[in-house]
Design a protein around this motif. Structure first.
Motif, PDB file in Angstrom:
ATOM      1  N   LEU A 130     141.958  21.753  85.718  1.00 20.51           N
ATOM      2  CA  LEU A 130     142.572  21.552  84.403  1.00 20.51           C
ATOM      3  C   LEU A 130     141.992  20.333  83.702  1.00 20.51           C
ATOM      4  O   LEU A 130     141.697  19.308  84.323  1.00 20.51           O
ATOM      5  CB  LEU A 130     144.079  21.351  84.544  1.00 20.51           C
ATOM      6  N   SER A 131     141.872  20.436  82.400  1.00 19.44           N
ATOM      7  CA  SER A 131     141.524  19.294  81.566  1.00 19.44           C
ATOM      8  C   SER A 131     142.780  18.480  81.286  1.00 19.44           C
ATOM      9  O   SER A 131     143.888  19.024  81.230  1.00 19.44           O
ATOM     10  CB  SER A 131     140.910  19.772  80.245  1.00 19.44           C
ATOM     11  N   GLY A 132     142.604  17.168  81.099  1.00 20.24           N
ATOM     12  CA  GLY A 132     143.764  16.333  80.840  1.00 20.24           C
ATOM     13  C   GLY A 132     143.404  14.995  80.242  1.00 20.24           C
ATOM     14  O   GLY A 132     142.287  14.499  80.427  1.00 20.24           O
ATOM     15  N   SER A 133     144.364  14.403  79.510  1.00 26.65           N
ATOM     16  CA  SER A 133     144.204  13.089  78.895  1.00 26.65           C
ATOM     17  C   SER A 133     145.407  12.226  79.267  1.00 26.65           C
ATOM     18  O   SER A 133     146.526  12.512  78.835  1.00 26.65           O
ATOM     19  CB  SER A 133     144.111  13.197  77.364  1.00 26.65           C
ATOM     20  N   GLN A 134     145.165  11.204  80.047  1.00 26.36           N
ATOM     21  CA  GLN A 134     146.256  10.328  80.481  1.00 26.36           C
ATOM     22  C   GLN A 134     146.754   9.499  79.309  1.00 26.36           C
ATOM     23  O   GLN A 134     145.993   9.082  78.440  1.00 26.36           O
ATOM     24  CB  GLN A 134     145.770   9.401  81.595  1.00 26.36           C
ATOM     25  N   TRP A 135     148.075   9.260  79.298  1.00 24.38           N
ATOM     26  CA  TRP A 135     148.648   8.326  78.337  1.00 24.38           C
ATOM     27  C   TRP A 135     148.764   6.980  79.022  1.00 24.38           C
ATOM     28  O   TRP A 135     149.470   6.870  80.006  1.00 24.38           O
ATOM     29  CB  TRP A 135     150.037   8.798  77.892  1.00 24.38           C
ATOM     30  N   GLN A 136     148.015   5.942  78.572  1.00 21.09           N
ATOM     31  CA  GLN A 136     147.138   5.869  77.448  1.00 21.09           C
ATOM     32  C   GLN A 136     146.084   4.809  77.710  1.00 21.09           C
ATOM     33  O   GLN A 136     146.065   4.178  78.761  1.00 21.09           O
ATOM     34  CB  GLN A 136     147.937   5.520  76.181  1.00 21.09           C
ATOM     35  N   TRP A 137     145.205   4.527  76.702  1.00 20.97           N
ATOM     36  CA  TRP A 137     144.135   3.540  76.813  1.00 20.97           C
ATOM     37  C   TRP A 137     144.282   2.583  75.629  1.00 20.97           C
ATOM     38  O   TRP A 137     143.721   2.779  74.570  1.00 20.97           O
ATOM     39  CB  TRP A 137     142.778   4.245  76.777  1.00 20.97           C
ATOM     40  N   ASP A 138     145.086   1.530  75.828  1.00 22.29           N
ATOM     41  CA  ASP A 138     145.415   0.572  74.768  1.00 22.29           C
ATOM     42  C   ASP A 138     144.910  -0.805  75.181  1.00 22.29           C
ATOM     43  O   ASP A 138     145.556  -1.496  75.985  1.00 22.29           O
ATOM     44  CB  ASP A 138     146.924   0.543  74.535  1.00 22.29           C
ATOM     45  N   ILE A 139     143.781  -1.221  74.644  1.00 21.09           N
ATOM     46  CA  ILE A 139     143.192  -2.489  75.064  1.00 21.09           C
ATOM     47  C   ILE A 139     144.042  -3.681  74.633  1.00 21.09           C
ATOM     48  O   ILE A 139     143.857  -4.792  75.152  1.00 21.09           O
ATOM     49  CB  ILE A 139     141.742  -2.656  74.546  1.00 21.09           C
ATOM     50  N   TYR A 140     144.985  -3.479  73.714  1.00 21.67           N
ATOM     51  CA  TYR A 140     145.821  -4.585  73.237  1.00 21.67           C
ATOM     52  C   TYR A 140     147.117  -4.724  74.037  1.00 21.67           C
ATOM     53  O   TYR A 140     147.991  -5.517  73.673  1.00 21.67           O
ATOM     54  CB  TYR A 140     146.158  -4.388  71.758  1.00 21.67           C
ATOM     55  N   ASN A 141     147.242  -3.976  75.116  1.00 16.46           N
ATOM     56  CA  ASN A 141     148.457  -4.021  75.921  1.00 16.46           C
ATOM     57  C   ASN A 141     148.828  -5.464  76.268  1.00 16.46           C
ATOM     58  O   ASN A 141     148.006  -6.234  76.761  1.00 16.46           O
ATOM     59  CB  ASN A 141     148.248  -3.217  77.213  1.00 16.46           C
ATOM     60  N   GLY A 142     150.084  -5.824  75.962  1.00 15.87           N
ATOM     61  CA  GLY A 142     150.564  -7.165  76.253  1.00 15.87           C
ATOM     62  C   GLY A 142     150.106  -8.235  75.283  1.00 15.87           C
ATOM     63  O   GLY A 142     150.456  -9.411  75.441  1.00 15.87           O
TER      64      GLY A 142
END
Length: 620
Positions: A409-421
């Motif tokens: 299966l294809s999938g996209s994890q939540w998430q890729w946020d470089i500004y986290n924190g």
């Protein structure tokens, strides 16, 4: 997207949402060089054929990556995933090199695309497209997503405990909705079914009150036309399709209506209308990635659905769904960690639904909170979810029953946020409620990455879990795949599918290392099968055992090399293993491991003989 949906029982937990909203027509066509590092068979557009994504060479393609990003739900960067194109470029490089991704779900905002009714903001579209191009130019495929959660931030009071994203203020003003209140809500997702303002606004959208749906579709068409006109032909080939609307929900059902009939009578017709807008915008060869009622596959909040009455939707649509373990997130309904095979049934249902619809599937959101009382479950929950994306057979049973694996299966994890924190978000515009921690949205904290004090993108989760071996393009049809990532839960190594003792030479070769095994039947194409090589598989210490041959430290790829390595497109430093078979209808296998140290030809051949016997017995 996910939820922080911390601990409590009521867990009417839902997940985040989306609601695309952009638009604009065009400006001069952009130009861009071919993606660096490309080979002759790279860069073709994807289509849906035979229930799978396929590239221009007929190869079966698996998409793996992340959502970029929840920053779009915030006002601090004006509804854009990044503060600048430079940050988008930095993120794209890291996503490929650190996270192993070959694709992203790229969030867009209706509120910023159409801030004034009937007028698209070309400055917003220009900035969003430039950031999108940063990923396309790094060889990463993109599917835009109109995102909404709780319909709109403009439904919420400035002192509210919660906020939303999606629809512009003018759309909310048309509705004259009641003052928002969730009552006794322990998680933000409960607003979906308990907040009267949110319910009424959702209802109005699906019933096209005040022409809201018409306005959205008009804006969507303009957005798609703008994107096509402002990327190069090569870049547009990397655009997979479009996700029309995140996590749709009725709001309130009409008398006699339930989830299934709502999907049939309101949701599916909306997708048909959106599909027509895609065609009008020049996206006729790209699929609409359509989502069912967000509760269709919930393991606490569950409603009948899954586009059961849509018939065979075929190659112009993709079955697009989310999955979060509501029980694990609750902290009450699942006390311990996830275990081997925990989600193979849930993800098997996704495979089955897509097959019944005559298309392929993508799990465009999955994940688990990295803060709060249930954060300790994240290593096992995520491992179990990736395991279920790879195969519908649990690790303990995989070697005895690999033929039941099903498609990868294809999938996209939540998430890729470089500004986290590192956010500075005025929640609902309130200067007294500045959000800085986590994802800065309803207390969520799910980003796989952050920036360190030197501005370097750094993983927040185990690299062995995220940067995975997977078959990114298979020349033929995948019959089975498994990957033992040996990821960690604290100091504990999680090994859920060890090589069985009945294959002693293979077991000795793998040792305590990571390994993946792909079994496929070749097609008639000339392009090779390729697997993403994680950073933990340096070429110099990677071992391949295949019916095509054996190799320790495989050589550089050439068209006449059965087993070779090459950079992945984009110049990010990521690598791939290329397997060239040159036949059609033949059963092939390839074991890839980093567990061996300079194995002898005798050891390699002994392992090959075991795998040949095993493959013949399991796939005859």
């Amino acid at each position: 997207m996910p939820n922080l949906r911390a601990r409590l029982l009521v867990v009417l937990v839902v997940l985040c949402g989306l609601c695309g909203f952009l638009t604009v027509a065009g400006s001069p066509s952009a130009t861009a060089a071919t993606v660096p590092g490309s080979l002759s068979f790279d860069g073709t557009a994807l289509t849906v054929s035979g229930g799978r994504f396929t590239d221009g060479h007929g190869r079966e393609v698996v998409l793996r990556g992340y959502n970029v990003s929840g920053e779009t739900k915030l006002a601090e960067n004006h509804g854009l995933p990044f503060a600048s194109v430079a940050d988008a470029q930095k993120s794209a490089k890291a996503l490929r090199a650190l996270g192993g991704g070959n694709s992203v779900r790229f969030l867009l905002s209706w509120a910023y695309a159409e801030p004034v009714q009937g007028q698209v903001d070309t400055a917003y579209l220009s900035a969003a497209t430039a950031q999108m191009r940063a990923f396309l130019d790094a060889g990463i495929r993109v599917y835009p997503d109109f995102h909404q959660d709780l319909y709109s931030r403009y439904l919420f009071d400035d002192d509210s405990w919660y906020t939303g994203d999606g629809a512009p203020k003018w759309a909310v003003d048309l509705g004259n909705y009641p003052d928002e209140s969730c009552g006794i809500c322990f998680v933000w997702g409960q607003n979906i079914t308990q907040n009267g303002a949110v319910k009424a606004a959702q209802y109005d959208f699906w019933h096209n009150a005040h022409g809201l749906q018409d306005a959205f579709l008009t804006t969507a068409q303009k957005v798609m036309a703008y994107i096509k006109q402002n990327v190069s032909t090569e870049e547009f080939a990397g655009v997979i399709g479009f996700d029309p609307y995140n996590e749709p929900y009725a709001g309130t059902y009409d008398s006699g209506q339930a989830s299934r009939s709502w999907e049939r009578d309101l949701l599916w017709p909306f997708y048909v209308r959106f599909r027509a807008r895609m065609d009008a915008a020049g996206w006729q060869d790209k699929p609409a990635l359509v989502e069912p009622n967000l509760f269709w596959n919930g393991n606490v909040s569950k409603e009948e659905g899954g586009l059961l009455d849509a018939g065979s939707i075929g190659s112009r649509y993709v079955f697009n769904t989310h999955f979060y373990d509501q029980k694990a997130i609750s902290g009450i309904l699942m006390w311990g960690n996830a275990s081997d095979g925990q989600y193979v049934s849930d993800f098997g249902t996704v495979r089955d639904r897509a097959a019944a619809l005559g298309t392929t599937a993508v799990v465009s959101e999955f994940g688990h909170p990295l803060n709060g009382s249930t954060a300790g479950k994240a290593p096992t929950v995520l491992k179990a979810m990736y395991q279920a994306l790879d195969s519908r057979v649990k690790g303990a049973n995989w070697w005895t029953s690999p033929a039941g694996s099903g498609p990868v299966l294809s999938g996209s994890q939540w998430q890729w946020d470089i500004y986290n924190g590192r956010h500075s978000e005025l929640m609902n515009g309130n200067p007294d409620k500045v959000q800085t921690s986590g994802d800065a949205w309803n207390d969520e904290d799910l980003s796989a990455v952050r920036l360190d004090d030197n501005g370097v993108v750094t993983l927040r989760q185990d690299a062995r879990l995220l940067d995975r071996l997977y078959p990114s393009a298979t020349s033929g049809s995948t019959l089975a795949f498994t990957y033992e990532d040996r990821s960690r839960d604290g100091s504990t190594t999680l090994t859920w599918n060890p090589v069985p003792s009945s294959l002693p030479n293979v077991s000795a070769l793998v040792g305590s290392g990571q390994y993946g095994l792909l079994v496929w039947r070749s097609g008639s194409g000339t392009a090779p099968t390729e697997l993403h090589l994680p950073a933990s598989f340096p070429t110099a210490t990677t071992t391949v055992v295949s019916d095509l041959g054996t190799a320790y430290a495989p050589p550089a790829y050439t068209s006449s090399t059965p087993i070779g390595t090459a950079p992945e497109p984009g110049g990010t430093g990521s690598r791939r293993l290329l397997l060239t078979d040159g036949d059609s209808g033949t059963l092939h296998y390839a074991l890839v491991t980093n567990g061996a140290t300079a194995p002898s030809a005798t050891v390699l051949n002994a392992a090959k003989a075991e795998l040949a016997t095993w493959t013949a017995s399991k796939f005859s």
